[in-house]
Design an enzyme around this catalytic site. Structure first.
Site, PDB file in Angstrom:
ATOM      1  N   LYS A  22      78.106 -31.520 -65.339  1.00 50.76           N
ATOM      2  CA  LYS A  22      77.761 -32.616 -66.229  1.00 50.76           C
ATOM      3  C   LYS A  22      76.296 -32.982 -66.072  1.00 50.76           C
ATOM      4  CE  LYS A  22      81.210 -35.535 -66.639  1.00 50.76           C
ATOM      5  NZ  LYS A  22      82.086 -36.542 -66.009  1.00 50.76           N
ATOM      6  N   ARG A  91      79.390 -41.663 -63.032  1.00 44.97           N
ATOM      7  CA  ARG A  91      80.292 -40.589 -63.477  1.00 44.97           C
ATOM      8  C   ARG A  91      80.330 -39.442 -62.494  1.00 44.97           C
ATOM      9  NH1 ARG A  91      77.966 -38.831 -69.195  1.00 44.97           N
ATOM     10  NH2 ARG A  91      80.098 -38.076 -69.496  1.00 44.97           N
ATOM     11  N   GLY A 100      89.346 -34.932 -66.160  1.00 46.89           N
ATOM     12  CA  GLY A 100      90.208 -36.055 -65.808  1.00 46.89           C
ATOM     13  C   GLY A 100      90.632 -36.122 -64.350  1.00 46.89           C
ATOM     14  N   MET A 102      88.658 -36.520 -61.616  1.00 49.56           N
ATOM     15  CA  MET A 102      87.910 -37.431 -60.759  1.00 49.56           C
ATOM     16  C   MET A 102      87.486 -38.667 -61.533  1.00 49.56           C
ATOM     17  SD  MET A 102      86.001 -34.769 -58.305  1.00 49.56           S
ATOM     18  CE  MET A 102      85.096 -34.194 -59.697  1.00 49.56           C
ATOM     19  N   ARG A 333      79.137 -29.061 -72.546  1.00 47.65           N
ATOM     20  CA  ARG A 333      79.340 -27.915 -71.660  1.00 47.65           C
ATOM     21  C   ARG A 333      79.862 -26.762 -72.505  1.00 47.65           C
ATOM     22  NH1 ARG A 333      84.294 -31.048 -69.192  1.00 47.65           N
ATOM     23  NH2 ARG A 333      85.383 -31.114 -71.159  1.00 47.65           N
ATOM     24  N   HIS A 449     106.634 -22.716 -55.871  1.00 46.91           N
ATOM     25  CA  HIS A 449     107.475 -21.551 -55.605  1.00 46.91           C
ATOM     26  C   HIS A 449     107.795 -20.806 -56.894  1.00 46.91           C
ATOM     27  CE1 HIS A 449     111.433 -19.580 -54.991  1.00 46.91           C
ATOM     28  NE2 HIS A 449     110.855 -19.200 -53.864  1.00 46.91           N
ATOM     29  N   ARG A 624     102.360  12.361 -55.856  1.00 50.09           N
ATOM     30  CA  ARG A 624     102.619  11.978 -54.469  1.00 50.09           C
ATOM     31  C   ARG A 624     103.929  12.605 -54.002  1.00 50.09           C
ATOM     32  NH1 ARG A 624     103.533   5.789 -53.000  1.00 50.09           N
ATOM     33  NH2 ARG A 624     105.540   6.183 -53.987  1.00 50.09           N
ATOM     34  N   SER A 762      93.263   8.302 -51.885  1.00 50.36           N
ATOM     35  CA  SER A 762      93.689   7.284 -52.831  1.00 50.36           C
ATOM     36  C   SER A 762      94.193   6.101 -52.015  1.00 50.36           C
ATOM     37  CB  SER A 762      94.790   7.835 -53.732  1.00 50.36           C
ATOM     38  OG  SER A 762      95.223   6.824 -54.606  1.00 50.36           O
ATOM     39  N   GLY A 764      96.275   3.246 -51.088  1.00 49.22           N
ATOM     40  CA  GLY A 764      97.559   2.636 -51.455  1.00 49.22           C
ATOM     41  C   GLY A 764      97.529   1.205 -50.942  1.00 49.22           C
ATOM     42  N   ASN A 766      99.075  -1.512 -51.687  1.00 55.25           N
ATOM     43  CA  ASN A 766     100.274  -2.320 -51.426  1.00 55.25           C
ATOM     44  C   ASN A 766     100.653  -2.200 -49.954  1.00 55.25           C
ATOM     45  OD1 ASN A 766     100.245  -2.755 -54.138  1.00 55.25           O
ATOM     46  ND2 ASN A 766     102.009  -1.473 -54.604  1.00 55.25           N
ATOM     47  N   ASP A 767     100.812  -0.947 -49.503  1.00 48.35           N
ATOM     48  CA  ASP A 767     101.151  -0.760 -48.092  1.00 48.35           C
ATOM     49  C   ASP A 767     100.001  -1.191 -47.185  1.00 48.35           C
ATOM     50  OD1 ASP A 767     103.769   0.175 -47.381  1.00 48.35           O
ATOM     51  OD2 ASP A 767     103.374   1.911 -48.656  1.00 48.35           O
ATOM     52  N   CYS A 830      95.421   3.259 -55.929  1.00 48.94           N
ATOM     53  CA  CYS A 830      96.620   3.356 -56.756  1.00 48.94           C
ATOM     54  C   CYS A 830      97.622   2.253 -56.456  1.00 48.94           C
ATOM     55  CB  CYS A 830      97.272   4.731 -56.603  1.00 48.94           C
ATOM     56  SG  CYS A 830      97.910   5.037 -54.954  1.00 48.94           S
ATOM     57  N   TYR A 850      87.645   5.951 -59.301  1.00 45.39           N
ATOM     58  CA  TYR A 850      88.552   5.483 -60.351  1.00 45.39           C
ATOM     59  C   TYR A 850      89.539   4.464 -59.797  1.00 45.39           C
ATOM     60  CZ  TYR A 850      92.155   8.437 -58.275  1.00 45.39           C
ATOM     61  OH  TYR A 850      93.050   8.991 -57.402  1.00 45.39           O
TER      62      TYR A 850
HETATM   63  P1  ADP Z   1      85.359 -37.182 -67.650  1.00 41.29           P
HETATM   64  O1  ADP Z   1      84.657 -36.196 -66.802  1.00 41.29           O
HETATM   65  O2  ADP Z   1      86.718 -37.529 -67.194  1.00 41.29           O
HETATM   66  O3  ADP Z   1      85.269 -36.815 -69.111  1.00 41.29           O
HETATM   67  P2  ADP Z   1      83.121 -38.922 -68.053  1.00 41.29           P
HETATM   68  O4  ADP Z   1      82.198 -39.135 -66.932  1.00 41.29           O
HETATM   69  O5  ADP Z   1      82.703 -37.936 -69.069  1.00 41.29           O
HETATM   70  O6  ADP Z   1      84.547 -38.553 -67.489  1.00 41.29           O
HETATM   71  O7  ADP Z   1      83.310 -40.345 -68.708  1.00 41.29           O
HETATM   72  C1  ADP Z   1      84.443 -40.814 -69.373  1.00 41.29           C
HETATM   73  C2  ADP Z   1      84.086 -41.356 -70.735  1.00 41.29           C
HETATM   74  O8  ADP Z   1      83.099 -42.367 -70.653  1.00 41.29           O
HETATM   75  C3  ADP Z   1      83.544 -40.288 -71.637  1.00 41.29           C
HETATM   76  O9  ADP Z   1      84.099 -40.436 -72.913  1.00 41.29           O
HETATM   77  C4  ADP Z   1      82.073 -40.578 -71.683  1.00 41.29           C
HETATM   78  O10 ADP Z   1      81.508 -40.143 -72.872  1.00 41.29           O
HETATM   79  C5  ADP Z   1      82.018 -42.090 -71.522  1.00 41.29           C
HETATM   80  N1  ADP Z   1      80.759 -42.522 -70.909  1.00 41.29           N
HETATM   81  C6  ADP Z   1      80.287 -42.100 -69.731  1.00 41.29           C
HETATM   82  N2  ADP Z   1      79.070 -42.625 -69.495  1.00 41.29           N
HETATM   83  C7  ADP Z   1      78.777 -43.415 -70.561  1.00 41.29           C
HETATM   84  C8  ADP Z   1      77.654 -44.226 -70.910  1.00 41.29           C
HETATM   85  N3  ADP Z   1      76.588 -44.320 -70.125  1.00 41.29           N
HETATM   86  N4  ADP Z   1      77.707 -44.890 -72.073  1.00 41.29           N
HETATM   87  C9  ADP Z   1      78.787 -44.779 -72.868  1.00 41.29           C
HETATM   88  N5  ADP Z   1      79.884 -44.045 -72.601  1.00 41.29           N
HETATM   89  C10 ADP Z   1      79.871 -43.354 -71.453  1.00 41.29           C
HETATM   90 MG    MG Z   2     102.822   3.318 -49.972  1.00 34.93          MG
HETATM   91 MG    MG Z   3      83.689 -36.306 -70.046  1.00 38.29          MG
END
Ligand code: ADP
Ligand code: MG
Ligand code: MG
Length: 878
Positions: A22, A91, A100, A102, A333, A449, A624, A762, A764, A766-767, A830, A850
């Protein structure tokens, strides 16, 4: 002195390690001259220090203070100042996107005084100021102070009733702030911190801490993100989408992440802040409608999206906010996309002249290609989706819901398809998992699991579909909207998307497989795959061969692009009717009896080889010699004992057979009498196979057999077998390489000696993996692998992806020492790893000639071999 804080004007997109994705991209956009609110980034290095030492590094506070001063200077406002406050967001942002996972806190700087200043700034908009304040306490309370978010939600709902949050007036919001402050006091014993700098300091720490929140840890494990990266923290001036209807916030993609098509894809929400869009608190509108609401901002946004695409030369996703008619960019991004879109986008970008075909190959992955090869549900069919979980193991499975392992087994014995539905699975469910067509769980992630075992078996699995209430006792589950699925009801699960459907959804073959089978490319996706595969083939250095034991597999492998067979097992040539001959062989007491059994087997084997040579049409076939212990071909020891003990017409042969089975019984067959050991202990066995190969080769013009001896640990084992093989081949006038598998650690370690008697190696794997780790796959995968994955002992099963550190080390030694002895030594792999993307890259890097893998993985191996080769040139040129 270490620098821990970078202004957005100082960073750029190549600094993701330090600034997180970010922060690096905010800096990149800032330098592109795009409208980004000013701010700065605290490095992930500071986070790593904090997490390791429990305190922030010395000098950090000072550096942050300096950058904040500069920010205040630029904005002409001071953080949280009563009359005219600057507000900021804090942020999180790690190197890899963890949506979402962190924390982020908006509106830092508000308190009982500055809230009035904010209203004044907004031209007396009291409602806006109190809305921002209540959002701060809510977000701060939840993420920084660790208060249960539901307490705030419930308080909000109590005021709101059935109205929207935008319908609350200033007075209601002000009272809500008081209620929120009460919740904070009650839950923490302290007042909500009014000091803006204290708010900021605490929020930064909360972001650091969120790196180790349980859900973040879980997510990292699923996505194979290293645990020690830490997160950067971005502090930026707030802009406000919650001023009123001339403001709003949205998300957008520069093209459709589902199909790759260019266009306007996004959602917009008027009078809203930050996470309102994704949180789904109100219905968003399609981005196109922004044109009607605010044409100026809309046009500017589209122009910026084009700038970003051209700059990043890829699909981007973005977050933006409009504050009273002014557009602000808050995030971008390179966006996630589906497998199909990845191929289409890559070739579209080539056509637009934005990237080269070389780059296009590196922009798609073997995993994506593999996804496109699974049969899939017909997207045009009527389907009723009743839930969604994690896409744990791809495929499209339809069957009757069953809720225990036993029922799954019963159904499959009746020839019916079952979907095993459990809250979560455990090792006791294994039989049912094997019998079922697919597995669905309501708990657990991609390393649960169910997920691990299903992937290992190549079985479709959706896990962690949390909206489904599974009651094993009542043999049914409930889906949202009151849908009840009882035992025996048909359901369909899509392991590629994680979707669950009621009833039977029709399945269609993958168009990509049809293409590999020879169909003409006739839609955009298949044409894209075709172009990229051709280029990968032209670029790769690694050959790709198939593991194929039958003429059908050999023919398919050829169509899929295999350049020969790297592993043709011969054990199936001893099964069925021929078991009787193996019994004769084992029971033989005199040389002539044994020879008679072998003589009877020889023409049968010869016919098998003829068929394979014909199917592969002049490409090399590595055969083999027999590998498994002979008792695998004999009756089960328990069954036979019972029969001999209870049956009235027991023959003498039955008794002798039982004695032989007892004699051959092994505690640990994996480490028993098998492979080359059989050849040395049972006279004539290997010779018979070599003769059958030689005779078959004579019969099929152009046949190119290679004879491979399994399980060799010492050159002495190989020497005598090789001598005999060479003699038989010479007598028949057939030319063939004679080589060995490297699958016992000792063989890898003594490769210099072994290469004296081997024309090829070759690996192997797995083994080699089993013996390097000292565990047997069948025993460990179901019993404790998920625990090992949880503990982080390995990030991925070493049977899935080659363990570079250990097994890879053995391979490196063998490659180096083998080639030192015999410079032209031909080297391949293989094991199943031959079709695993990361392992293919490893094979390229250590210089194998190969890889060999199952027919369906051949396209994946071709693509990854091309990507590996292009990566080499990549780093030189860019
Ligand atoms: P996440 O990584 O979970 O998307 P963000 O850090 O992007 O969290 O922030 C969550 C929301 O808050 C996003 O929609 C972002 O655009 C908004 N936001 C973050 N910083 C600002 C800011 N300085 N002004 C307005 N909106 C912001
Ligand atoms: Mg074998
Ligand atoms: Mg975001």
């Amino acid at each position: 002195m270490a620098k821990y804080v970078y202004d957005f004007t100082e960073g750029n997109r190549n600094l993701k390690d330090l600034l997180g994705g970010k922060g690096a991209n905010l800096a990149e956009m800032t330098n592109l001259g795009l409208p980004v609110p000013p701010g700065f980034t605290i490095t992930s290095e500071a986070c790593r220090h904090y997490l390791a030492e429990g305190s922030t590094p010395g000098g950090l506070e000072q550096e942050v203070a300096e950058h904040l001063d500069a920010l205040e200077g630029r904005m002409g406002r001071k953080l949280g100042q009563a009359g005219d406050p600057l507000l900021v967001s804090v942020r999180s942002g790690a190197k890899f996107s963890m949506p979402g996972m962190m924390e982020t806190v908006l509106n830092i700087g508000l308190n009982d005084e500055s809230v009035h200043g904010l209203a004044k700034q907004a031209g007396g908009n009291e409602r806006f100021a109190w809305d921002s304040y209540r959002r701060l306490i809510q977000m701060f309370g939840k993420t920084v102070l660790g208060i249960d978010g539901d307490l705030f939600e419930r308080a909000l709902d109590a005021v709101k009733g059935r109205r929207n949050d935008t319908d609350l007036d200033a007075g209601e919001l002000q009272r809500l702030v008081e209620t929120y402050k009460g919740i904070v006091r009650e839950q923490t014993g302290d007042d909500f911190p009014a000091d803006p700098r204290e708010q900021m300091r605490l929020a930064v720490r909360a972001v650091f801490d969120s790196w180790n929140a349980p859900r973040a840890i879980l997510y990292r494990r699923q996505e194979r993100i290293p645990a020690d990266l830490g997160t950067a923290v971005n502090i930026m001036a707030m802009v406000f989408g919650n001023y009123g209807d001339d403001s709003g916030t949205g998300v957008a993609f520069t093209r459709d992440p589902g199909s790759g098509r260019q266009g306007v894809y996004g959602d917009y929400l008027q009078n809203a802040q930050g996470e309102d869009v994704v949180a789904g608190i109100r219905n968003t509108i399609p981005l196109q409608e922004l044109e009607r609401i605010d044409k100026h901002s809309y046009d500017e946004l589209l122009a910026i999206m084009e700038t970003l695409e051209n700059h990043y030369r890829d699909l981007c996703d973005i977050e933006f906010t409009i504050e009273r008619g002014k557009l602000w960019m808050l995030q971008t991004r390179v966006g996630k996309r589906t497998a199909a879109a990845a191929f289409c986008i890559a070739t579209q970008l080539v056509d637009q002249g934005l990237i080269t075909l070389d780059e296009a190959v590196t922009r798609v992955t073997g995993d994506q290609l593999a996804q496109l090869m699974f049969p899939r549900f017909d997207a045009d069919a009527d389907r009723k989706k009743i839930g969604k979980g994690m896409n744990a193991s791809p495929g499209a499975a339809v069957g009757r819901a069953v809720f225990c392992s036993e029922r799954a087994v019963e159904l499959s014995e009746q020839g019916e398809d079952a979907i095993l539905v459990r809250r979560e699975t455990n090792p006791d469910d294994l039989a049912g998992m094997i019998a079922a067509r697919g597995i669905l769980t309501s708990r657990g992630g991609k390393t649960s699991h169910a997920a691990v075992v299903a992937r290992g078996m190549g079985k479709t699995c959706v896990c962690g579909a949390e909206e489904l209430e599974v009651s094993t006792e009542e043999r049914r589950f409930t889906a949202p909207g009151g849908v009840v699925v009882s035992e025996g009801d048909l359901i369909s699960i899509d392991g590629t998307t994680g979707e669950v459907f009621l009833g039977e959804v029709p399945v269609v073959d993958s168009a990509v497989v049809d293409y590999f089978e020879g169909a003409e490319p006739d839609d955009e996706l298949v044409r894209a795959v075709d172009r990229i595969m051709r280029h990968a083939d032209a670029a790769r250095r690694l050959g790709v061969r198939a593991n194929a034991d039958t003429p059908d597999d050999a023919a398919r492998a050829r169509r899929f692009g295999a350049q020969g067979i790297g592993l043709c097992r011969t054990e199936h040539m001893f099964l069925g009717e021929r078991r009787r001959l193996v019994e004769d062989l084992v029971l033989a007491t005199a040389d002539d009896e044994r020879q008679a059994a072998l003589n009877a087997l020889e023409p049968l084997q010869k016919a098998d080889f003829v068929a394979i040579f014909q199917a592969i049409d002049g490409d090399p076939v590595t055969i083999r010699l027999i590998d498994p212990p002979l008792h695998e071909f004999l009756p089960d020891i328990v069954d036979l004992s019972v029969e001999v003990a209870t049956s009235s017409d027991v023959t003498d042969k039955d008794r002798r057979l039982l004695a032989a089975v007892k004699r051959l019984h092994e505690q640990n067959p994996m480490l028993g009498l098998r492979g080359v050991r059989l050849g040395l202990v049972i006279p004539g066995l290997f010779a018979m196979q070599v003769r059958a190969i030689a005779q078959a080769a004579k019969e099929v013009p152009g046949a190119r057999p290679e004879i491979m001896i399994p399980l060799v640990a010492a050159v002495q084992e190989l020497e005598s077998v090789r001598e005999e093989a060479v003699r038989i081949l010479a007598e028949a006038g057939v030319e063939a390489l004679v080589g060995t598998m490297i699958e016992v650690p000792r063989a890898a370690l003594t490769a210099a000696r072994i290469a004296e008697a081997a024309e090829f190696f070759s690996f192997g794997t797995n083994d080699l993996t089993q013996m390097s780790w000292g565990f047997s796959r069948d025993d460990v995968e179901a019993s404790f692998f998920s625990r090992y994955l949880d503990l982080g002992i390995f990030g991925v099963s070493p049977f899935e992806t080659l363990d570079r550190e250990g097994v890879g080390r053995l391979i490196e030694i063998a490659v180096e020492e083998g080639r030192a002895t015999r410079p032209g030594l031909h080297l391949g792999i293989c094991g199943e790893h031959g079709g695993d993307p990361d392992s293919v890259h490893f094979c390229h890097e250590v210089g194998l000639d190969y890889v060999s893998c199952s027919p369906f993985r051949i396209p994946v191996a071709r693509l990854e071999a091309g990507r590996a080769a292009l990566k080499d040139t990549d780093s030189d040129t860019r």
